[in-house]
Design a protein around this motif. Sequence first.
Motif, PDB file in Angstrom:
ATOM      1  N   ARG A 198      -6.788  -0.392 -17.477  1.00 52.26           N
ATOM      2  CA  ARG A 198      -7.650   0.295 -16.514  1.00 52.26           C
ATOM      3  C   ARG A 198      -8.765   1.061 -17.214  1.00 52.26           C
ATOM      4  O   ARG A 198      -9.902   1.078 -16.775  1.00 52.26           O
ATOM      5  CB  ARG A 198      -6.805   1.248 -15.666  1.00 52.26           C
ATOM      6  CG  ARG A 198      -5.800   0.504 -14.826  1.00 52.26           C
ATOM      7  CD  ARG A 198      -5.458   1.256 -13.569  1.00 52.26           C
ATOM      8  NE  ARG A 198      -4.679   0.388 -12.695  1.00 52.26           N
ATOM      9  CZ  ARG A 198      -3.345   0.314 -12.733  1.00 52.26           C
ATOM     10  NH1 ARG A 198      -2.665   1.065 -13.574  1.00 52.26           N
ATOM     11  NH2 ARG A 198      -2.699  -0.493 -11.916  1.00 52.26           N
ATOM     12  N   THR A 220     -11.771  -5.496  -8.469  1.00 48.37           N
ATOM     13  CA  THR A 220     -10.390  -5.014  -8.512  1.00 48.37           C
ATOM     14  C   THR A 220      -9.602  -5.655  -7.385  1.00 48.37           C
ATOM     15  O   THR A 220     -10.042  -5.680  -6.244  1.00 48.37           O
ATOM     16  CB  THR A 220     -10.359  -3.488  -8.318  1.00 48.37           C
ATOM     17  OG1 THR A 220     -11.239  -2.889  -9.251  1.00 48.37           O
ATOM     18  CG2 THR A 220      -8.947  -2.945  -8.503  1.00 48.37           C
ATOM     19  N   VAL A 222      -6.579  -4.639  -5.708  1.00 44.72           N
ATOM     20  CA  VAL A 222      -5.762  -3.424  -5.789  1.00 44.72           C
ATOM     21  C   VAL A 222      -4.276  -3.758  -5.876  1.00 44.72           C
ATOM     22  O   VAL A 222      -3.747  -4.540  -5.098  1.00 44.72           O
ATOM     23  CB  VAL A 222      -6.034  -2.512  -4.586  1.00 44.72           C
ATOM     24  CG1 VAL A 222      -5.178  -1.257  -4.661  1.00 44.72           C
ATOM     25  CG2 VAL A 222      -7.501  -2.133  -4.555  1.00 44.72           C
ATOM     26  N   GLY A 223      -3.640  -3.162  -6.863  1.00 39.59           N
ATOM     27  CA  GLY A 223      -2.194  -3.323  -7.022  1.00 39.59           C
ATOM     28  C   GLY A 223      -1.808  -4.634  -7.676  1.00 39.59           C
ATOM     29  O   GLY A 223      -0.641  -4.851  -7.955  1.00 39.59           O
ATOM     30  N   TYR A 226      -7.241  -8.112 -11.701  1.00 40.27           N
ATOM     31  CA  TYR A 226      -8.702  -8.177 -11.638  1.00 40.27           C
ATOM     32  C   TYR A 226      -9.142  -9.617 -11.481  1.00 40.27           C
ATOM     33  O   TYR A 226      -8.420 -10.563 -11.721  1.00 40.27           O
ATOM     34  CB  TYR A 226      -9.307  -7.579 -12.917  1.00 40.27           C
ATOM     35  CG  TYR A 226      -8.944  -6.131 -13.094  1.00 40.27           C
ATOM     36  CD1 TYR A 226      -9.712  -5.147 -12.473  1.00 40.27           C
ATOM     37  CD2 TYR A 226      -7.847  -5.762 -13.868  1.00 40.27           C
ATOM     38  CE1 TYR A 226      -9.377  -3.810 -12.618  1.00 40.27           C
ATOM     39  CE2 TYR A 226      -7.507  -4.438 -14.023  1.00 40.27           C
ATOM     40  CZ  TYR A 226      -8.272  -3.455 -13.399  1.00 40.27           C
ATOM     41  OH  TYR A 226      -7.939  -2.153 -13.533  1.00 40.27           O
TER      42      TYR A 226
END
Lengths: 231, 914
Positions: A198, A220, A222-223, A226
């Motif tokens: 990150r 991104t 998310v979770g 990428y």
Amino acid sequence: MNNSATLIIIEDEAQIRRFLRTTLASEGYQVVEAETGKQGLTEAATRKPDLIILDLGLPDMDGVDVVKGIRAWSHVPIVILSARSQERDKISALDAGADDYLVKPFGVGELLARIRVALRHVSSTVSGEEEGVFAVDELKVDMIHRKVTVSGTEVHLTPIEYRLLTVLVKHAGKVLTHRLLLKEVWGPNYVERAHYLRIYMGILRHKLEKDPARPRFLLTEVGVGYRLAVI
Amino acid sequence: MTDQRPDPDALLEKVQRAESIRRRGRLKIFFGASAGVGKTFGMLLAARERRAEGLDVVAGYVETHKRTETEQLLEGLEVLPPRLVPYRDTQLREFDLDAALKRHPALILVDELAHTNAPGSRHPKRWQDVEELLDAGIDVYTAINVQHIESLNDVVSQITGIPVWETVPDAVLESANEIELIDLPPDELLQRLKEGKVYLPQQAERAAQNFFRKGNLIALRELALRRTADRVDAQMRDYREDHAIQSVWQVKERLLVCIGSGGTAENLVRAAYRLAQLLKAEWIVLYVETAKLQRLSKEQRDAILRTLKLAEELGAETVTLGGHKLAEEVISYALSRNASRIVLGKPTLSGWKRWLFGSLVDTIVRKASDIDIHVVGKESNFLSQARESPYFSRSRLYLGLAPEEQNSLFTWSTAYLWAIVATAICTAIAWLMFDHVDLANLIMVYLLGVVVVASRYGHGPSVLSSLLSVVLFDFFFVPPRFSFAVSDTQYLITFAVMLLVGLVISSMTIRIQHQAKIAGHRERRTASLYAMSRELAATRGEDNILRIAVKHVAEVFEAQAVVLLPDETGRIAYPKSEGTAQSCHGSDLSIAQWVYDHGQMAGQGTDTLPGGEIVYLPLKASSGMRGVLALLPLNPARIALPEQQRLLETFTSQIALALERVRLAAEAQSAQIKMETEQLRNALLSAISHDLRTPLAAIVGASSSLVRDGDRLDRHARNELGQTIYDEAIRMSGLANNLLDMARLEAGAVVLNRQWQPLEEVVGGALAGLTARMVNHPVTVKLSHDLPLVEIDSLLIERVFANLLENAVKYTPPGTPIEISAATGQDELVVTVSDKGAGIPAGEEQRIFEKFHRVDSEGNQGGAGLGLTICQSIVEAHGGRIWADNLSSGGAAFHFALPLSEPPLIEQEEAVPS
């Protein structure tokens, strides 16, 4: 558009199958349907498909096991369909070798884009186009000369930043999980240290993006991980 | 004439009494002057008539004494088999209460109301069995003779010379619905006796011969007739009250009866009772315990306690006060209780003594000018001695004295010895001082000795010490020395004054000590009660209350205790929690249940099942029974003291109140929860009905149009319809997501997947997900480069941003900007999402976070009002907080703070293998 690629849809819900079949057939794909995981595995072995669309919530077996079953003998691209409550399964399936995912409900545009990226990735690997120049808008990554430019201005990257970028370029358009990126860039001992990734991703964005909070290239998921934008 | 109107309270009482009577069985008493008048016969005759009317009649217990005419009447009636109780070598036939309750007839005959049950029965007395039958709603016919009535007991004994100890409280008689007098002129009775028609027990033959004298019979008959007449009179008065016939409404009288230590106290109580009955007055029996009275012997104190117990049985309220001026205590108490009359015994002193020391009667008559004084004459005292019946010896047992008082009977011989020694020491000291000081000062040494003896050894020794002092002073120091002769007669005055001063000092010292002791007792009692009340008030939860209650009761009453509570079905059960050292084990649940059902004491020293060692007290609160306190006292006699009883009552009512408070609180809470659940359900229903059905209607409409008329529609129309379906479906999807999130967060199914993240990335993720809807709202992100990493679940925090942004879009006009910013505060990162809209209506800052709450519920913003609730749940799950306010420059601002901690170290790049 005229595609001759064969797709297998492994999905237990008839309504979703119907919508996928209609849409994909109209795009020119050959569509094979399978209702269960077992049937899907059989079809995959016999039909030699170019891509598999796999729903994670199958009645007879775990979707992750289906991915593992296929990956045991084939590199055929797999796009996963998942519901919102299946975050962990989705990451497991991606780590097990699935290429991309879509969260239900999804639009046709999104679906077709993912299918195209997956199919193109296969053809580029096959044709040996791996090395060369990657360009989207003002970003250009010249992997032969190890040179990265934004709007023609060269950007200086550290070795790790560069390696992170090249891994993304190699799989451009595909979602890459945190685990996979950590393993590829830092090595297998680092797979649990997501904060490395990150922080470096943040640095990369500040070097490459105009508005790092609203990235154009380094997207991104998310979770999950990428994705490098291809268009 | 307002005076003509009946007092509403009295009427209400009347109605309540009538209601409780309706629930109870009816009691009819066949009342006679003596044995042999035909009570049983009359009772059976009446019962046969009832049966002929079709009533379910059972003979519970009928004593025919083998009289044929009576036995004939019994024929054809269902007879309940007697309970056989083994007693010594024989078997006693007893009335079977449980069988009667089980059989539950409409009417039951139970003869000989005054009978004493065999040891081991549930109640010591048969009239208590009858009470239980009545409580169970069974009508009872019973019979009794005049000599068995408690208040007439002494009169009858005086008339006949034969003491009677099987008595029935007057209250039982008064509660009877009907009393039928069975009357037989004495001559006819004697005739029947001669014919052998009257049953006489063998052993009582001689006494009976004495009893059945014509004079006696006439006197007894008069008593029975008068008693019945009193009752008829009372009924008449009741009737008149009912029908408001009387023109003047009587003021309720209240009698105050003062009893002393003398043997006449019992007579005084009985006389007062009769007076109270006549006047229909409440009555209070007062015992003032002065310092002098505290020195009474154990027997005398017992007698007083017995009298107080008798008074309570006769329906009086009993009060024990401490004080040293008898008359003043009595008058001030009479005034405080608004007593209209004071009843006193005749003074025991006479002649010059009375003139010199005064008497209570004289003092009270002089001082209490507004109160009527009744002086009751002295009666024969033989009763007190005759009363050593088994019943009373038992009473004595539990009317015994407090342990410390029994033990404090100082071994008097030692005390007197010390008194002599102390005086001897004084003499020795005086001897040493003799050459240097005046004689008068030597007297002071002796007086000091008297004070010391009085303070340590009490009255007797100090008197001895006073006397000895005078004698020794005379012998050793008063010239001529070493003789009792006195040279100067002036010394006689010295001796007299010295003795008097010594005696006064000793009595005053002792009085002060007693006062201090009484005050100390009272202080301790008050303090213990206060301590418990305070602890109970400060506590929550039933278990704690039980623990505190047991602790205090155990300490104050020197007992083991346990509080038994009923379960949901009203069955008393043992406590689930583990007991403490003070817990009472082995309590009998069936007795506890009886106490709980009837609201009366039972067990040791009471009227119900007195055999056991444990006392069971009901915990009565205003809204009903709360439970039962079981007490195993180390010293049962102590618990039976009236003042201890009263203290125990205060304790139990405090405990009951505390339990009630807990229950009411629990009820209020469950009502609150129920109400909230109801509100929630309504909100959910409206959310589903409105927010799901609106998009559904659009989707169904648009899609049906496409399906039916797809071919006829032009391309533009088809796109329009398709777009509608798409938009509405997305909207529904959002709503479904929020409902799902909410449900998962509420159920606690969400486990945070916390990882170290830069905030920027999460904001980016949220913005990417909302791009399509943010087109009309420019979003500015102001995040500085040096923001620290935060340990968060990125998926959930992204939902927070998404909801806050969506909220801003929903409530602000298109084109207005939205700003996301963050700042580090003390140990936290504060994130703000602000807009330039109308702001939050005043007073809504808190409520907007409530579930299903929408600022404008009729508005068309859509959404179920869950977004902010979800944000709150997520932020709080991260250990943060969320709040909203209005910006001074206009628009609303939503803030949430996430806790900061030390982020993990990151290796320098040089150290990383490349």
